[in-house]
Design an enzyme around this catalytic site. Structure first.
Site, mmCIF file in Angstrom:
data_model
loop_
_atom_site.group_PDB
_atom_site.id
_atom_site.type_symbol
_atom_site.label_atom_id
_atom_site.label_comp_id
_atom_site.label_asym_id
_atom_site.label_seq_id
_atom_site.Cartn_x
_atom_site.Cartn_y
_atom_site.Cartn_z
ATOM 1 N N HIS A 80 1.461 1.993 -3.166
ATOM 2 C CA HIS A 80 0.268 2.785 -4.033
ATOM 3 C C HIS A 80 0.877 4.175 -4.222
ATOM 4 O O HIS A 80 0.524 4.989 -5.107
ATOM 5 C CB HIS A 80 -0.894 2.902 -3.094
ATOM 6 C CG HIS A 80 -1.718 1.629 -3.001
ATOM 7 N ND1 HIS A 80 -2.986 1.389 -2.728
ATOM 8 C CD2 HIS A 80 -1.392 0.286 -4.124
ATOM 9 C CE1 HIS A 80 -3.307 -0.055 -2.721
ATOM 10 N NE2 HIS A 80 -2.571 -0.450 -3.652
ATOM 11 N N ASP B 82 0.598 -1.195 -0.067
ATOM 12 C CA ASP B 82 0.134 0.025 0.193
ATOM 13 C C ASP B 82 0.980 1.253 -0.120
ATOM 14 O O ASP B 82 1.825 1.194 -0.580
ATOM 15 C CB ASP B 82 -0.804 -0.085 1.382
ATOM 16 C CG ASP B 82 -2.425 0.680 0.995
ATOM 17 O OD1 ASP B 82 -2.302 1.806 0.711
ATOM 18 O OD2 ASP B 82 -3.385 -0.133 1.111
#
Length: 510
Positions: free
Chosen positions: A353, A319
């Site tokens: 991300h 993430d």
């Protein structure tokens, strides 16, 4: 020809800056032992707060009494099988009773339940030391805490401290959260062989096609959850939901004078490292890593903290990489504690991300942040700013300098005020197209992003150069882009963005 000269000059500038930065790091490291700084270099971290574009006090590493104990002396066995929860607790209590010092964890695999640090304790991992947390959820009681910026209940974190002063996790070992016992998995993020291995794990269920969760209780809780906050009517129901209540691995709450140095933090149940409402905190030369498929596997989430240094460190996550937060929606605004006075210097993000990220939980505000001399290699987004209506909060006075990026999957730089819980790659794949023309009333729930200065950025390879997608009732304001060179498949787009200054900004389309 003029454009080529600009590119060459910018490359020389960044190279010279990186060489100067590296040599300075090496000279500091060779001059003193950071546990016991020499007189010539009493505080090696002082230079990070010199000549900042905002006021910030110096941050120094905590000092500890010259006393140490060995974990083995309290009955611990590093065979990877013996449960050492009690040995860790006894060692920390004994050291604390003497006024603190260094708890030495020697080489071995030290299998354990949750560890709770106390003030004046330096948890020091020798080379070859692995602290491996058990995946047995019975060892992790459910406590009141904050998760993803909201007040809720979750399982106790594997390693935590609350209200402590002068604490450290140092050395050259590894802390492993055994996160595969806790995390859900999407088939789309795995290879076929990895997916077959997941399906073979005992206790787990494929709650819907292509989506595996570690227990039926997890699946039940997910149906009853709102933004990862679940409601339960009895303790029995809470216990059934335990796997869903997966904790962050390193939880530091309301602590002052904190040092994380040299250690590898990996395989966390949820977020990896989560300092919350801490003051005077240093992360130096750490590696925070999670599998690329790790759901909510942020490497670092610095939330509502003040006076922080994140230096010489590496992040590799499923993430966001380096993420700045300050609470979500009403809970975050009620807390009212911004994340402020932060320096990120000399760091690398390999995957995630976003390389450097602000939001989306920024309801308490974010201000006075400097990010410099960093590299993002293969992240979904390079510089990522995200929020949505309902958050409120002000993000301002962010300064970004000397950033190198390669192989950015989507946007080199993005400002998205319509964040809905997806990565940019997922939004593009799903064809999300939010209404950015209809105005909503401006209230305390309206997020504000303004006064952000980005200079000396080189990106070789991106899906899109930049995306600015602000709210029509509150456009993104006062962004300065200077000396930006991006090679991308698509050009930059600007929607609901005002007072955007561009100087020497070049986008080359592939």
């Amino acid at each position: 020809m003029k454009k080529l000269i600009c590119l060459l000059l910018l490359g020389v500038t960044l190279t010279a800056s990186a060489q100067k930065h590296t040599s300075h790091h090496e000279s500091v490291a060779s001059q003193c032992d950071k546990d016991k700084p020499c007189a010539k270099c009493e505080n090696p971290y002082k230079r990070y707060t010199k000549d900042l574009p905002f006021q910030m006090p110096d941050v120094a590493a905590p000092q500890f009494p010259d006393r140490k104990v060995n974990l083995k002396d309290f009955g611990a066995v590093g065979d990877g099988i013996t449960l050492n929860t009690e040995a860790f607790a006894k060692a920390i209590d004994a050291l604390s009773a003497q006024g603190g010092g260094k708890l030495v964890v020697p080489a071995g695999v030290w299998f354990t339940g949750p560890i709770v640090l106390k003030s004046n304790i330096n948890l020091h991992l020798k080379v070859g030391a692995v602290i491996l947390f058990s995946g047995d959820d019975k060892l992790y009681p459910i406590i009141k805490t904050s998760f993803e910026g909201l007040d809720t209940r979750r399982c106790q974190s594997p390693l935590s401290a609350n209200g402590c002063e002068n604490i450290a996790i140092t050395g050259h070992g590894v802390i492993d959260g055994n996160g595969q016992y806790w995390r859900p998995v999407k088939k789309s993020k795995m290879t076929d062989s990895q997916w077959k291995e997941v399906l073979a794990r005992p206790g787990g269920v494929e709650s819907k096609k292509g989506y595996w969760v570690p227990s039926q209780g997890y699946a039940d809780a997910e149906k009853n959850a709102d933004m990862n906050v679940v409601k339960a009517s009895s303790e029995a129901e809470w216990n059934n939901y335990k796997r869903f209540l997966r904790p962050v691995m390193i939880s530091l709450v309301n602590c002052k004078n904190v040092l994380l140095q040299g250690v590898i933090f990996q395989n966390s149940p949820a977020w990896n490292i989560h300092p919350l409402m801490c003051e005077n905190i240093i992360l130096d030369n750490v590696l925070a890593r999670n599998p690329a498929y790790a759901q909510n596997g942020d490497a670092l989430d610095l939330e509502s903290c003040k006076n922080a240094l994140i230096v010489n460190s590496k992040f590799d996550a499923g993430d966001d990489g380096i993420c700045i937060k300050s609470g979500k929606d009403k809970d975050g605004r009620r807390r009212g504690r911004p994340c402020e006075n932060v320096v990120v210097d000399g760091c690398t993000v390999f995957a995630g991300h976003g390389g450097f990220v602000v939001g989306s939980e920024m309801s308490g505000g974010v201000r006075n942040i400097l990010v410099k001399s960093c590299q993002f290699l293969g992240t979904d987004v390079g510089l990522r700013f995200k929020s949505t209506r309902g958050r409120g909060g002000i993000v301002e006075n962010i300064f970004i300098r000397d950033i190198s990026m390669t192989d950015i999957k989507t946007d080199a730089i993005t400002f998205n005020m319509y964040y809905g819980g997806k990565s940019v790659a997922e939004m593009l794949a799903d064809g999300d197209n939010p209404d950015n023309t209809t105005k909503a009333p401006v209230t305390e729930e309206t997020p504000i992003f303004r006064n952000i200065d980005i200079q000396n950025v080189v990106c070789n390879g991106a899906g899109r150069a930049m995306e600015f997608n602000g709210l029509p009732e509150m456009p993104i304001q006062g962004i300065n882009l200077k000396n930006i060179v991006i090679k991308a498949k698509k050009d930059a787009t600007f929607t609901n963005a005002e007072d955007i200054k561009k100087e020497n900004v070049h986008v080359t389309l592939e």
